[in-house]
Scaffold this motif. Structure first.
Motif, PDB file in Angstrom:
ATOM      1  N   MET A 124      -5.639 -10.949  -1.694  1.00 11.31           N
ATOM      2  CA  MET A 124      -5.238 -10.683  -0.312  1.00 11.31           C
ATOM      3  C   MET A 124      -4.013  -9.778  -0.314  1.00 11.31           C
ATOM      4  SD  MET A 124      -5.938 -14.369   1.493  1.00 11.31           S
ATOM      5  CE  MET A 124      -7.506 -15.218   1.213  1.00 11.31           C
ATOM      6  N   ASP A 125      -4.272  -8.476  -0.381  1.00  6.60           N
ATOM      7  CA  ASP A 125      -3.185  -7.504  -0.535  1.00  6.60           C
ATOM      8  C   ASP A 125      -2.804  -6.810   0.768  1.00  6.60           C
ATOM      9  OD1 ASP A 125      -5.508  -6.095  -0.293  1.00  6.60           O
ATOM     10  OD2 ASP A 125      -5.327  -5.013  -2.193  1.00  6.60           O
ATOM     11  N   ASN A 126      -3.337  -7.274   1.900  1.00  2.00           N
ATOM     12  CA  ASN A 126      -2.893  -6.749   3.193  1.00  2.00           C
ATOM     13  C   ASN A 126      -1.961  -7.755   3.866  1.00  2.00           C
ATOM     14  OD1 ASN A 126      -2.723  -5.014   5.491  1.00  2.00           O
ATOM     15  ND2 ASN A 126      -4.277  -6.235   6.533  1.00  2.00           N
ATOM     16  N   VAL A 127      -1.091  -8.346   3.058  1.00  2.41           N
ATOM     17  CA  VAL A 127      -0.130  -9.338   3.553  1.00  2.41           C
ATOM     18  C   VAL A 127       1.259  -8.921   3.111  1.00  2.41           C
ATOM     19  CG1 VAL A 127       0.614 -11.742   3.421  1.00  2.41           C
ATOM     20  CG2 VAL A 127      -1.830 -11.205   3.463  1.00  2.41           C
ATOM     21  N   CYS A 128       2.155  -8.716   4.071  1.00  5.09           N
ATOM     22  CA  CYS A 128       3.531  -8.304   3.772  1.00  5.09           C
ATOM     23  C   CYS A 128       4.536  -9.289   4.366  1.00  5.09           C
ATOM     24  CB  CYS A 128       3.800  -6.907   4.344  1.00  5.09           C
ATOM     25  SG  CYS A 128       3.121  -5.564   3.355  1.00  5.09           S
ATOM     26  N   ALA A 129       5.649  -9.462   3.683  1.00  8.22           N
ATOM     27  CA  ALA A 129       6.704 -10.358   4.159  1.00  8.22           C
ATOM     28  C   ALA A 129       7.535  -9.683   5.241  1.00  8.22           C
ATOM     29  CB  ALA A 129       7.606 -10.764   2.996  1.00  8.22           C
ATOM     30  N   MET A 130       8.002 -10.506   6.195  1.00  7.02           N
ATOM     31  CA  MET A 130       8.907 -10.021   7.241  1.00  7.02           C
ATOM     32  C   MET A 130      10.298 -10.642   7.103  1.00  7.02           C
ATOM     33  SD  MET A 130       6.591  -9.933  10.697  1.00  7.02           S
ATOM     34  CE  MET A 130       7.990  -9.362  11.659  1.00  7.02           C
ATOM     35  N   CYS A 275       0.070  -5.513   6.432  1.00  9.92           N
ATOM     36  CA  CYS A 275       0.785  -4.372   5.843  1.00  9.92           C
ATOM     37  C   CYS A 275       0.489  -3.064   6.571  1.00  9.92           C
ATOM     38  CB  CYS A 275       0.438  -4.239   4.364  1.00  9.92           C
ATOM     39  SG  CYS A 275       0.936  -5.665   3.370  1.00  9.92           S
ATOM     40  N   ASP A 276      -0.634  -3.010   7.291  1.00  8.43           N
ATOM     41  CA  ASP A 276      -1.004  -1.776   7.986  1.00  8.43           C
ATOM     42  C   ASP A 276      -0.468  -1.720   9.415  1.00  8.43           C
ATOM     43  OD1 ASP A 276      -2.574  -3.852   8.825  1.00  8.43           O
ATOM     44  OD2 ASP A 276      -4.470  -2.758   8.772  1.00  8.43           O
ATOM     45  N   ILE A 317       5.809 -12.026  -2.181  1.00  8.52           N
ATOM     46  CA  ILE A 317       5.111 -11.158  -1.223  1.00  8.52           C
ATOM     47  C   ILE A 317       5.893  -9.860  -1.042  1.00  8.52           C
ATOM     48  CG2 ILE A 317       4.034 -11.083   1.061  1.00  8.52           C
ATOM     49  CD1 ILE A 317       4.648 -14.110   1.288  1.00  8.52           C
ATOM     50  N   PRO A 318       5.252  -8.690  -1.164  1.00  7.65           N
ATOM     51  CA  PRO A 318       5.981  -7.448  -0.908  1.00  7.65           C
ATOM     52  C   PRO A 318       6.432  -7.374   0.550  1.00  7.65           C
ATOM     53  CG  PRO A 318       3.624  -7.027  -1.072  1.00  7.65           C
ATOM     54  CD  PRO A 318       3.834  -8.452  -1.505  1.00  7.65           C
ATOM     55  N   PHE A 319       7.622  -6.850   0.770  1.00  9.80           N
ATOM     56  CA  PHE A 319       8.129  -6.721   2.136  1.00  9.80           C
ATOM     57  C   PHE A 319       7.461  -5.549   2.842  1.00  9.80           C
ATOM     58  CE2 PHE A 319      11.534  -9.327   0.428  1.00  9.80           C
ATOM     59  CZ  PHE A 319      11.865 -10.137   1.501  1.00  9.80           C
ATOM     60  N   HIS A 320       7.193  -5.725   4.116  1.00 13.96           N
ATOM     61  CA  HIS A 320       6.685  -4.629   4.934  1.00 13.96           C
ATOM     62  C   HIS A 320       7.758  -3.539   5.004  1.00 13.96           C
ATOM     63  CE1 HIS A 320       5.144  -2.364   8.346  1.00 13.96           C
ATOM     64  NE2 HIS A 320       4.010  -3.045   8.266  1.00 13.96           N
ATOM     65  N   ASP A 337      10.266  -2.369  -6.082  1.00 11.90           N
ATOM     66  CA  ASP A 337       8.949  -2.922  -6.417  1.00 11.90           C
ATOM     67  C   ASP A 337       8.582  -4.132  -5.548  1.00 11.90           C
ATOM     68  OD1 ASP A 337      10.659  -4.820  -7.430  1.00 11.90           O
ATOM     69  OD2 ASP A 337       9.878  -4.787  -9.467  1.00 11.90           O
ATOM     70  N   MET A 338       9.509  -4.536  -4.642  1.00 16.23           N
ATOM     71  CA  MET A 338       9.205  -5.604  -3.690  1.00 16.23           C
ATOM     72  C   MET A 338       8.957  -5.064  -2.287  1.00 16.23           C
ATOM     73  SD  MET A 338       8.769  -8.643  -4.797  1.00 16.23           S
ATOM     74  CE  MET A 338       8.989  -9.588  -3.275  1.00 16.23           C
ATOM     75  N   ILE A 339       8.765  -3.744  -2.176  1.00 18.61           N
ATOM     76  CA  ILE A 339       8.448  -3.125  -0.874  1.00 18.61           C
ATOM     77  C   ILE A 339       7.036  -2.551  -0.967  1.00 18.61           C
ATOM     78  CG2 ILE A 339       9.080  -1.362   0.807  1.00 18.61           C
ATOM     79  CD1 ILE A 339      11.942  -1.530  -0.274  1.00 18.61           C
ATOM     80  N   TYR A 340       6.225  -2.878   0.020  1.00 20.00           N
ATOM     81  CA  TYR A 340       4.835  -2.424   0.022  1.00 20.00           C
ATOM     82  C   TYR A 340       4.754  -0.905   0.055  1.00 20.00           C
ATOM     83  CZ  TYR A 340      -0.022  -1.922   1.553  1.00 20.00           C
ATOM     84  OH  TYR A 340      -1.356  -1.586   1.657  1.00 20.00           O
ATOM     85  N   GLN A 341       3.939  -0.357  -0.827  1.00 19.23           N
ATOM     86  CA  GLN A 341       3.760   1.106  -0.912  1.00 19.23           C
ATOM     87  C   GLN A 341       2.392   1.498  -0.357  1.00 19.23           C
ATOM     88  OE1 GLN A 341       6.289   2.975  -1.926  1.00 19.23           O
ATOM     89  NE2 GLN A 341       7.510   1.144  -2.355  1.00 19.23           N
TER      90      GLN A 341
END
Length: 341
Positions: A124-130, A275-276, A317-320, A337-341
């Motif tokens: 589940m890679d469309n999940v980003c932390a807020m 993330c999108d 979880i990578p940050f948005h 490396d903890m920010i979504y690319q």
């Protein structure tokens, strides 16, 4: 015409001329600002949903209140949705069925590594932390007349309510109790429903994993006498060694039942976003949350830890990018490396 009248006439003329010159400039600047606001909101949804958990739990209160705050501040339509909790919220956000959700680090780690019990093998890679929310204590409640005052006193074959299927409590608490040698029958349901079953003698114990104070426990205290059961030092150590949890103390002031602080274990919670989602939307939602802790605490007391300093507790979880931008602008470092690319 006297000199005084001439001066008065000139003053009126100058004021009128200044108004005629500056009015178009003001209108022009307003138009530019309006256009910029429109550009900043490009791609924003007209409404949004936050995945929470069952009614009677902290997630529902916290998530619904947060949704209302963001909707009000941004002029959008938004609200909380009853769900199965953290594990399901990860799947809902990943699949774009909800824009935002609430989760805990354990289920998040499983979901991002393709080990979610709801979708084994799917990363589940469309999940980003807020933003950080609070720690979820794992605590146990029984009726006082059950004479259960410790984990070791839970009788063999006891029926234990673990919350909604797939929730953090349901995912981790049974395994924790098995590690501690407890033999039990498993029961799932919403927290309010399980509290009713406890009162009616249909189950023996409720194993809660939720932010404190848990509304269902507070309501139980009003209606009957309960025991809130803590972990011994040895039980804490065993749980921490086997699971992604840490030591936690429930302050005695949390519940009227407690005379002393109660030692348990806990797991961190974070709000998540697709993330999108537009960077500007997530930036604004993060800004409003981080800059209004007083309003967050009015939603639920546990939000006192909803502060930027606690972003350090997310190593999963990578940050948005929108959330990361606000933190960086306000002096809080996040590794690239903890920010979504």
């Amino acid at each position: 015409m006297s000199i005084q009248q001439q001066n008065h006439a000139r003053s009126i003329f100058h004021r009128a001329t200044k108004t005629l010159i500056t009015a178009p400039l003001i209108l022009g600047l307003a138009a530019i600002g309006s256009a910029q606001a429109q550009d900043d909101r490009e791609g924003w949804p007209q409404s949004f949903t936050v995945g929470t958990a069952s009614q009677g739990g902290t997630y529902f209160v916290y998530g619904s209140g947060w949704a209302n705050l963001i909707a009000d501040q941004l002029g959008l339509s938004g609200g909380g949705e009853v769900t199965g909790g953290p594990t399901q919220n990860l799947a809902l956000v990943h699949n774009k069925e909800v824009a935002f959700g609430l989760t805990t680090m354990g289920p998040a780690s499983d979901a991002l590594s393709g080990k979610s019990p709801l979708a084994p093998g799917i990363v589940m890679d469309n999940v980003c932390a807020m933003f950080p929310m609070y720690e979820t204590p794992f605590s146990i409640t029984a009726l006082s007349n059950s004479d259960i005052t410790s984990i070791s006193e839970i009788p063999d074959g006891a029926t234990i309510g673990f919350g909604p299927a797939g929730s953090t409590s349901d995912t981790y608490f049974p395994a924790i109790l098995e590690e501690l040698g407890v033999d039990f029958e498993r029961r799932n349901g919403g927290w309010n429903d399980l509290a009713g079953q406890l009162q009616d003698g249909l189950i023996d114990v409720i194993a809660f994993a939720a932010g404190i104070p848990i509304p269902a426990v507070s309501q139980l205290e009003v209606q009957t006498d309960v025991n809130i059961i803590e972990f011994t030092d040895d039980e804490q150590a065993k749980a921490i060694d086997a699971f992604p949890v840490s030591e936690f103390t429930i302050p005695a002031s949390t519940y009227s039942t407690l005379d002393n602080d109660s030692d348990v274990v806990s797991m961190w919670n974070f709000a998540i976003a697709g993330c999108d989602l537009p960077e500007s939307l997530v930036y604004e939602a993060t800004r409003i949350t981080m800059e209004n802790n007083d309003k967050m605490r009015s939603i639920h007391r546990s939000a006192e830890t909803t502060v930027p300093e606690n972003i350090k507790h997310n190593e999963v979880i990578p940050f948005h990018p929108g959330a990361a931008r606000w933190y960086k602008e306000n002096g809080h470092e996040i590794p690239d490396d903890m920010i979504y690319q």
